[in-house]
Enzyme design. Structure first.
Site, PDB file in Angstrom:
ATOM      1  N   ASP A  96      34.819  45.151  30.022  1.00  0.00           N
ATOM      2  CA  ASP A  96      34.677  45.097  31.521  1.00  0.00           C
ATOM      3  C   ASP A  96      33.289  45.340  31.404  1.00  0.00           C
ATOM      4  OD1 ASP A  96      35.266  46.613  34.446  1.00  0.00           O
ATOM      5  OD2 ASP A  96      36.713  47.776  33.718  1.00  0.00           O
ATOM      6  N   ASP A 202      34.424  44.327  37.181  1.00  0.00           N
ATOM      7  CA  ASP A 202      34.668  45.287  38.509  1.00  0.00           C
ATOM      8  C   ASP A 202      33.984  44.972  40.270  1.00  0.00           C
ATOM      9  OD1 ASP A 202      34.851  48.489  38.154  1.00  0.00           O
ATOM     10  OD2 ASP A 202      33.258  48.837  38.876  1.00  0.00           O
ATOM     11  N   GLU A 264      38.218  41.965  39.810  1.00  0.00           N
ATOM     12  CA  GLU A 264      38.998  43.472  40.632  1.00  0.00           C
ATOM     13  C   GLU A 264      38.450  42.647  42.006  1.00  0.00           C
ATOM     14  OE1 GLU A 264      39.018  48.123  40.602  1.00  0.00           O
ATOM     15  OE2 GLU A 264      37.325  46.774  40.389  1.00  0.00           O
ATOM     16  N   HIS A 326      43.333  52.593  36.171  1.00  0.00           N
ATOM     17  CA  HIS A 326      42.695  54.337  35.836  1.00  0.00           C
ATOM     18  C   HIS A 326      42.030  54.403  37.148  1.00  0.00           C
ATOM     19  CE1 HIS A 326      39.776  50.525  36.375  1.00  0.00           C
ATOM     20  NE2 HIS A 326      38.515  51.665  36.655  1.00  0.00           N
ATOM     21  N   ASP A 327      42.234  53.861  38.294  1.00  0.00           N
ATOM     22  CA  ASP A 327      42.060  54.360  39.123  1.00  0.00           C
ATOM     23  C   ASP A 327      43.494  54.285  40.344  1.00  0.00           C
ATOM     24  OD1 ASP A 327      39.663  53.278  39.327  1.00  0.00           O
ATOM     25  OD2 ASP A 327      39.927  51.807  39.674  1.00  0.00           O
TER      26      ASP A 327
HETATM   27  C1  GLC Z   1      36.202  49.551  40.366  1.00  0.00           C
HETATM   28  C2  GLC Z   1      36.574  50.189  39.119  1.00  0.00           C
HETATM   29  C3  GLC Z   1      36.462  52.279  39.177  1.00  0.00           C
HETATM   30  C4  GLC Z   1      34.970  52.302  39.764  1.00  0.00           C
HETATM   31  C5  GLC Z   1      34.500  51.825  41.046  1.00  0.00           C
HETATM   32  C6  GLC Z   1      32.925  51.568  40.772  1.00  0.00           C
HETATM   33  O1  GLC Z   1      36.636  49.946  41.498  1.00  0.00           O
HETATM   34  O2  GLC Z   1      37.699  50.444  38.929  1.00  0.00           O
HETATM   35  O3  GLC Z   1      36.842  52.697  38.432  1.00  0.00           O
HETATM   36  O4  GLC Z   1      34.842  53.997  40.294  1.00  0.00           O
HETATM   37  O5  GLC Z   1      34.850  50.437  40.313  1.00  0.00           O
HETATM   38  O6  GLC Z   1      32.759  50.652  39.110  1.00  0.00           O
END
Ligand code: GLC
Length: 537
Positions: A96, A202, A264, A326-327
């Site tokens: 990541d 990310d 993402e 995980h979110d």
């Molecule tokens: C992304 C991650 C999340 C994190 C955010 C800030 O959305 O998946 O877990 O808190 O970015 O890095």
């Protein structure tokens, strides 16, 4: 063969997979120890959430050294070992990369905030206050919940504000500074040289911001589920400069052979942005969050989503499906929390979701624990550690609920650790656990395993076209076709029996209620929540 198109990915949240050193937090050695399980399960690649040096304000998404492992997770050598052991088992490893922001404890930021004259002064996004002392514009950060707190934090030393789209401990990097870009690309090279198979980027859609930092127009509340109340602003989402940066990232990846880049691409324009990020010369995959957030028992809605994705992506880009991460809340909880589901019913629903995820045209991602039917755990207030969760409480559950430790067995700490873990273990570990389910031929786990094997052996499921047939309300029927091979997928999203009204002639490949190999040559009546794959070639 494009491995990232044909393979199945499995997301590991390292803090919660396996503790190997008795501190209650998962680590890299723990993951290596569990590789045999993943290989038995039959996945092709793992994506590891961040394990880099971090003060853990956002549990690793606040990085203070991009090229080292946090002592909580182990050492760099432990990562090398994990990589080597994974490769021995034909499992690829994707890591990541969090390049929208760093930790406020990153040496770059410490320098940057030390003075306006520092060589790194311009590595982050610093702005003067408005004449009345207030923040430069109206942007709010994504962890603020309903409080809608400013995304700008005042720094007394520089007497300026810095931007943080997430927590204030996560200052945003200034991508317009060529030195920042170089540093980011160097860190990618570091891991590519070490042999990683790719990256998950990310919040890749936020790298570049409006150069004039104009006030945002509140377009919509992008996610009005209980999860995120923050607003998405067109001032920093998927800007053309970001797309150009993505193209440069792709060039770097390609220079190392068959590597994968997964975006993402958070946005409130959904599919269009996922596509934009994955057109030729850009990233390989972008998570389809529209799908993740909208899978319910409404079969028509799922059909509409998949059909629109498939039509939009067509031959221009490759779709990518997820049910959880995980979110977000775990799929099984989202589907069953409003009903009095019995265990048997839950396991049928988990199987239904497994078939759906693993038989679409596109790359599937399994979130750890999904394969055993793990559910959200209601983490009590005193145990909430997620910065978003703290702000959302008591209105929404936050993200700890889906990050509880993997349930390996029914022992006190579920085989995850010998000591009390960083987040509580879901009490349903007594029956929802790997050890029990491995022994039970009808378990969710063995269903996933069979399905993964079938997918691996079926070019049709991996690469074939997809076409939906009209079917009764609450059911979904689609056919995957590759050359002369045809597989029908039939899913009953309702808790009642349904006469399908469609005749199939073929044999069962896999079914929640029927034996593989069984012949079918009549109209099918589906049991509640039944799911089936039939070979109708
Ligand atoms: C992304 C991650 C999340 C994190 C955010 C800030 O959305 O998946 O877990 O808190 O970015 O890095």
């Amino acid at each position: 063969m494009d491995w990232w198109k044909e393979g199945v990915f499995y997301q590991i949240y390292p803090r919660s997979f396996q503790d190997s050193n008795g501190d209650g937090i998962g680590d890299l050695k723990g993951i290596t120890y569990r590789l045999d399980y993943l290989s038995w399960l039959g996945i092709d690649a793992i994506w590891l959430s961040p394990f880099f040096k971090s003060p853990m304000a956002d549990f690793g998404y606040d990085i203070s050294d991009y090229t080292d492992v946090d002592p909580i997770f182990g050492k760099l050598e432990d990562f090398d070992e994990l990589l080597e052991e994974a490769h021995k088992r034909n499992i690829r490893v994707v890591i990541d990369q969090v390049y929208n922001h760093t930790s406020d404890k990153h040496p770059w930021f410490i320098e940057s905030r030390s003075s306006r004259e520092n060589p790194k002064a311009d590595w982050y996004i610093w702005k003067d206050p408005k004449p009345d002392g207030s923040p430069p514009n109206n942007w709010v950060h994504f962890f603020s919940g309903e409080k809608a707190e400013s995304a700008w934090e005042w720094d007394e030393k520089r007497r300026q504000y810095y931007l943080h789209l997430f927590a204030k401990e996560q200052p945003d990097l200034n991508w317009r500074n060529p030195e920042v870009r170089k540093a980011v690309f160097d860190s990618m090279r570091f891991w590519l040289e070490r042999g990683v198979d790719g990256f998950r980027f990310d919040v890749a859609s936020f790298y570049y911001k409006d150069p004039e930092f104009r006030d945002a127009v509140k377009r919509s509340q992008a996610d009005n589920s209980r999860m995120i109340y923050a607003y998405y602003w067109d001032r920093f989402c998927a800007r053309p400069e970001t797309i150009l940066a993505i193209e440069d990232i792709r060039k770097l990846l390609d220079s190392y052979g068959q590597k994968v880049g997964i975006g993402e691409a958070v946005s409130d324009r959904g599919q269009n942005v996922y596509l934009e990020f994955t057109l030729e010369g850009r990233l390989h995959l972008a998570f389809n969050f529209d799908f993740m957030k909208n899978v319910t028992f409404d079969a028509q809605k799922i059909r509409d989503l998949v059909e629109s994705t498939d039509k939009l992506f067509d031959t221009r880009a490759w779709p990518c499906y997820v049910l959880g991460n995980h979110d977000y809340y775990r799929i099984l909880t989202r589907l069953t929390e409003d009903m009095e589901a019995r265990e048997g019913e839950k396991s049928l629903i988990a199987k239904l979701m497994a078939i759906l995820l693993l038989t679409l045209r596109g790359t599937p991602f399994i979130y750890y624990g999904e394969e055993i039917g793990m559910e959200d755990m209601d983490v009590p207030y005193e145990k909430i550690v997620d910065p978003l969760g703290k702000n959302l409480w008591p209105k929404a559950k936050g993200r700890d609920v889906c990050r509880t430790p993997m349930q390996w067995d029914n022992s006190r700490y579920a085989g995850f650790s010998d000591v009390e873990p960083w987040l509580p273990i879901n009490p349903n570990k007594l029956h929802v656990n790997v050890a029990r389910e491995r022994e039970d031929p009808n378990s969710v786990l063995n269903f996933y395993r069979s399905l993964l094997k079938i997918r691996k052996e079926s070019l049709t499921l991996r690469m074939g076209s997809i076409e939906f047939l009209d079917s009764p309300i609450n059911t979904l029927v689609y056919v995957r076709v590759k050359d002369s091979n045809k597989l029908a997928v039939i899913l009953n999203f309702s808790g009642t029996k349904v006469a399908l009204g469609i005749y199939f002639d073929g044999s069962i490949v896999l079914g929640s209620h029927r034996k593989s190999g069984e012949k079918i040559s009549s109209e099918i009546t589906l049991e509640p929540f039944e799911s089936i794959i039939i070979d109708i070639s």
